[in-house]
Design a protein around this motif. Structure first.
Motif, PDB file in Angstrom:
ATOM      1  N   ILE A  94      84.078  79.063  80.349  1.00 16.63           N
ATOM      2  CA  ILE A  94      82.828  78.334  80.550  1.00 16.63           C
ATOM      3  C   ILE A  94      81.660  79.281  80.301  1.00 16.63           C
ATOM      4  CG2 ILE A  94      81.429  77.032  82.184  1.00 16.63           C
ATOM      5  CD1 ILE A  94      83.974  76.207  83.617  1.00 16.63           C
ATOM      6  N   GLY A  95      80.933  79.042  79.214  1.00 16.50           N
ATOM      7  CA  GLY A  95      79.808  79.879  78.843  1.00 16.50           C
ATOM      8  C   GLY A  95      80.270  81.106  78.089  1.00 16.50           C
ATOM      9  N   PHE A  96      80.091  81.123  76.770  1.00 19.17           N
ATOM     10  CA  PHE A  96      80.591  82.261  75.988  1.00 19.17           C
ATOM     11  C   PHE A  96      79.504  82.971  75.192  1.00 19.17           C
ATOM     12  CE2 PHE A  96      81.479  78.355  73.527  1.00 19.17           C
ATOM     13  CZ  PHE A  96      80.754  78.593  72.372  1.00 19.17           C
ATOM     14  N   GLY A  97      78.243  82.575  75.369  1.00 16.68           N
ATOM     15  CA  GLY A  97      77.167  83.275  74.678  1.00 16.68           C
ATOM     16  C   GLY A  97      77.306  83.169  73.168  1.00 16.68           C
ATOM     17  N   VAL A 164      84.822  82.583  83.811  1.00 21.73           N
ATOM     18  CA  VAL A 164      83.388  82.349  83.956  1.00 21.73           C
ATOM     19  C   VAL A 164      82.714  83.716  83.965  1.00 21.73           C
ATOM     20  CG1 VAL A 164      81.552  81.269  85.301  1.00 21.73           C
ATOM     21  CG2 VAL A 164      83.848  80.261  85.314  1.00 21.73           C
ATOM     22  N   TYR A 165      82.262  84.160  82.806  1.00 16.75           N
ATOM     23  CA  TYR A 165      81.704  85.497  82.674  1.00 16.75           C
ATOM     24  C   TYR A 165      80.182  85.439  82.574  1.00 16.75           C
ATOM     25  CZ  TYR A 165      86.528  86.813  81.452  1.00 16.75           C
ATOM     26  OH  TYR A 165      87.891  87.015  81.459  1.00 16.75           O
ATOM     27  N   PHE A 166      79.527  86.107  83.497  1.00 21.42           N
ATOM     28  CA  PHE A 166      78.075  86.255  83.514  1.00 21.42           C
ATOM     29  C   PHE A 166      77.349  84.910  83.448  1.00 21.42           C
ATOM     30  CE2 PHE A 166      80.053  90.031  81.750  1.00 21.42           C
ATOM     31  CZ  PHE A 166      79.608  90.994  82.645  1.00 21.42           C
ATOM     32  N   HIS A 200      88.883  83.697  86.820  1.00 19.20           N
ATOM     33  CA  HIS A 200      88.335  85.048  86.665  1.00 19.20           C
ATOM     34  C   HIS A 200      86.835  84.940  86.461  1.00 19.20           C
ATOM     35  CE1 HIS A 200      88.213  89.024  84.130  1.00 19.20           C
ATOM     36  NE2 HIS A 200      87.606  89.139  85.297  1.00 19.20           N
ATOM     37  N   CYS A 201      86.066  85.466  87.384  1.00 24.09           N
ATOM     38  CA  CYS A 201      84.608  85.475  87.286  1.00 24.09           C
ATOM     39  C   CYS A 201      84.119  86.904  87.149  1.00 24.09           C
ATOM     40  CB  CYS A 201      83.978  84.848  88.534  1.00 24.09           C
ATOM     41  SG  CYS A 201      84.478  83.162  88.896  1.00 24.09           S
ATOM     42  N   ALA A 202      82.980  87.050  86.495  1.00 23.17           N
ATOM     43  CA  ALA A 202      82.330  88.349  86.399  1.00 23.17           C
ATOM     44  C   ALA A 202      80.825  88.135  86.397  1.00 23.17           C
ATOM     45  CB  ALA A 202      82.761  89.088  85.136  1.00 23.17           C
ATOM     46  N   THR A 203      80.111  88.997  87.113  1.00 18.33           N
ATOM     47  CA  THR A 203      78.652  88.914  87.159  1.00 18.33           C
ATOM     48  C   THR A 203      78.072  90.288  87.446  1.00 18.33           C
ATOM     49  OG1 THR A 203      76.755  87.851  88.227  1.00 18.33           O
ATOM     50  CG2 THR A 203      78.649  88.320  89.619  1.00 18.33           C
ATOM     51  N   ASP A 204      76.862  90.517  86.930  1.00 14.40           N
ATOM     52  CA  ASP A 204      76.158  91.755  87.247  1.00 14.40           C
ATOM     53  C   ASP A 204      75.012  91.490  88.220  1.00 14.40           C
ATOM     54  OD1 ASP A 204      74.502  90.383  85.505  1.00 14.40           O
ATOM     55  OD2 ASP A 204      73.781  92.191  84.483  1.00 14.40           O
ATOM     56  N   TRP A 205      74.983  90.280  88.784  1.00 15.91           N
ATOM     57  CA  TRP A 205      73.951  89.930  89.757  1.00 15.91           C
ATOM     58  C   TRP A 205      74.601  90.010  91.138  1.00 15.91           C
ATOM     59  CZ3 TRP A 205      68.896  89.553  88.856  1.00 15.91           C
ATOM     60  CH2 TRP A 205      68.080  89.036  89.868  1.00 15.91           C
ATOM     61  N   GLU A 206      74.340  91.090  91.866  1.00 18.63           N
ATOM     62  CA  GLU A 206      75.091  91.375  93.088  1.00 18.63           C
ATOM     63  C   GLU A 206      75.006  90.278  94.141  1.00 18.63           C
ATOM     64  OE1 GLU A 206      76.334  95.195  95.782  1.00 18.63           O
ATOM     65  OE2 GLU A 206      74.644  95.358  94.398  1.00 18.63           O
ATOM     66  N   ASP A 256      83.969  91.940  89.175  1.00 19.44           N
ATOM     67  CA  ASP A 256      84.977  90.983  88.733  1.00 19.44           C
ATOM     68  C   ASP A 256      85.672  90.395  89.951  1.00 19.44           C
ATOM     69  OD1 ASP A 256      85.921  91.203  85.505  1.00 19.44           O
ATOM     70  OD2 ASP A 256      84.675  92.842  86.246  1.00 19.44           O
ATOM     71  N   LEU A 257      85.978  89.105  89.853  1.00 17.65           N
ATOM     72  CA  LEU A 257      86.729  88.416  90.900  1.00 17.65           C
ATOM     73  C   LEU A 257      87.880  87.676  90.241  1.00 17.65           C
ATOM     74  CD1 LEU A 257      83.387  87.811  91.409  1.00 17.65           C
ATOM     75  CD2 LEU A 257      84.317  87.190  93.638  1.00 17.65           C
ATOM     76  N   LEU A 258      89.084  87.870  90.743  1.00 14.85           N
ATOM     77  CA  LEU A 258      90.249  87.164  90.225  1.00 14.85           C
ATOM     78  C   LEU A 258      90.933  86.458  91.398  1.00 14.85           C
ATOM     79  CD1 LEU A 258      90.094  89.993  88.318  1.00 14.85           C
ATOM     80  CD2 LEU A 258      91.950  88.755  87.216  1.00 14.85           C
ATOM     81  N   PHE A 259      90.846  85.133  91.388  1.00 20.64           N
ATOM     82  CA  PHE A 259      91.425  84.306  92.434  1.00 20.64           C
ATOM     83  C   PHE A 259      92.459  83.378  91.835  1.00 20.64           C
ATOM     84  CE2 PHE A 259      88.119  85.970  94.963  1.00 20.64           C
ATOM     85  CZ  PHE A 259      88.370  85.663  96.298  1.00 20.64           C
TER      86      PHE A 259
END
Length: 262
Positions: A94-97, A164-166, A200-206, A256-259
């Protein structure tokens, strides 16, 4: 999957050229501006459409590959992912830029199908161009709202994973309701992930990373793959993107979060 057919015995009309900067294509030849239209109720959007120019090469890739590899999320039919990907396990992104990381992951793992969703027409064209030039038959590009795709167009237990990356962090407090990773989204996604499927999620917004961890940890359908219940190191299969590199150069911390679906 979109296709165009001509009347038997009559010549098939030639595709109309798309001018640089245009985002409108003939039906079946490219992504529609609003594929779901008024067929489904409106909701709070978790994405912000970006209206930037489509280059000539992106438009050419859309015209060439959209009829076979493009999907408009209209909510009118259920997709047969087995037929679409030749029986491969399928991961939803979801969302690939602009699609560079998606293309890298598809090339590194040809045994997994990637159903990549975005609303950014230049990125859709760029990813289709990358897939075409590199012979990546395991990528399909979907245009529109991922919620409608999950709710209306996918069967239960059909996905092996979701990435779901960034995502847009919607940093202002009054916009937090627009963030994608919410209990309602997770409940819907859990019905489409097969048992053991990984989100798998990843974000640079703490602050968003902390909210993701809190919401995912509290959801009854998911469990953290980390025994300590915290964030995960970046897996080797997730490429370091240009966007991510720029953030790291500025001192951003990527989480990164992997659930796993229980």
């Amino acid at each position: 999957m979109n296709s165009s057919q001509s009347v038997a015995g009559s010549p098939e009309p030639a595709p109309q050229p798309v001018q640089r900067g245009s985002q409108r294509f003939a039906p079946g030849e490219g992504p529609l501006p609003d594929p779901a239209g008024s067929h489904h109720e409106r909701r709070i959007r978790s994405f912000q459409p970006r209206r930037s120019r489509v280059t000539t090469s992106q438009a050419e890739a859309l015209l060439k590959r959209w009829p076979d590899w493009g999907i408009d999320i209209d909510g009118k039919r259920v997709l047969d992912l087995g037929e679409m990907f030749g029986g491969l396990p399928v991961v939803l992104e979801i969302g690939f830029g602009m699609g560079e990381a998606t293309a890298q992951m598809a090339a590194a793992d040809p045994g997994t199908g990637i159903l990549a969703v975005d609303v950014h027409t230049p990125g859709q064209g760029n990813l289709l161009g990358l897939a075409d030039r590199n012979g990546l038959n395991n990528v399909r590009v979907a245009n529109g709202d991922a919620i409608i795709l999950l709710r209306e167009m996918l069967d239960k237990d059909v996905l092996d994973g979701c990435r779901v990356y960034f995502p847009d962090p919607w940093p202002k407090a009054r916009h937090h309701k627009r963030r994608l990773i919410q209990p309602e989204f997770l409940s819907l996604l859990a019905t489409r992930l097969g048992p053991g499927g990984v989100l798998h999620c990843a974000t640079d917004w703490e602050p968003y990373a902390e909210q993701m961890l809190e919401v995912l940890s509290a959801h009854p359908d998911f469990e953290n793959t980390r025994a300590d219940g915290g964030f995960a190191p970046r897996p080797d299969f997730r490429p370091l993107t240009r966007f991510e590199g720029q953030g790291l150069d500025k001192g951003h911390v990527v989480h990164d979060l992997l659930f796993r679906r229980k």
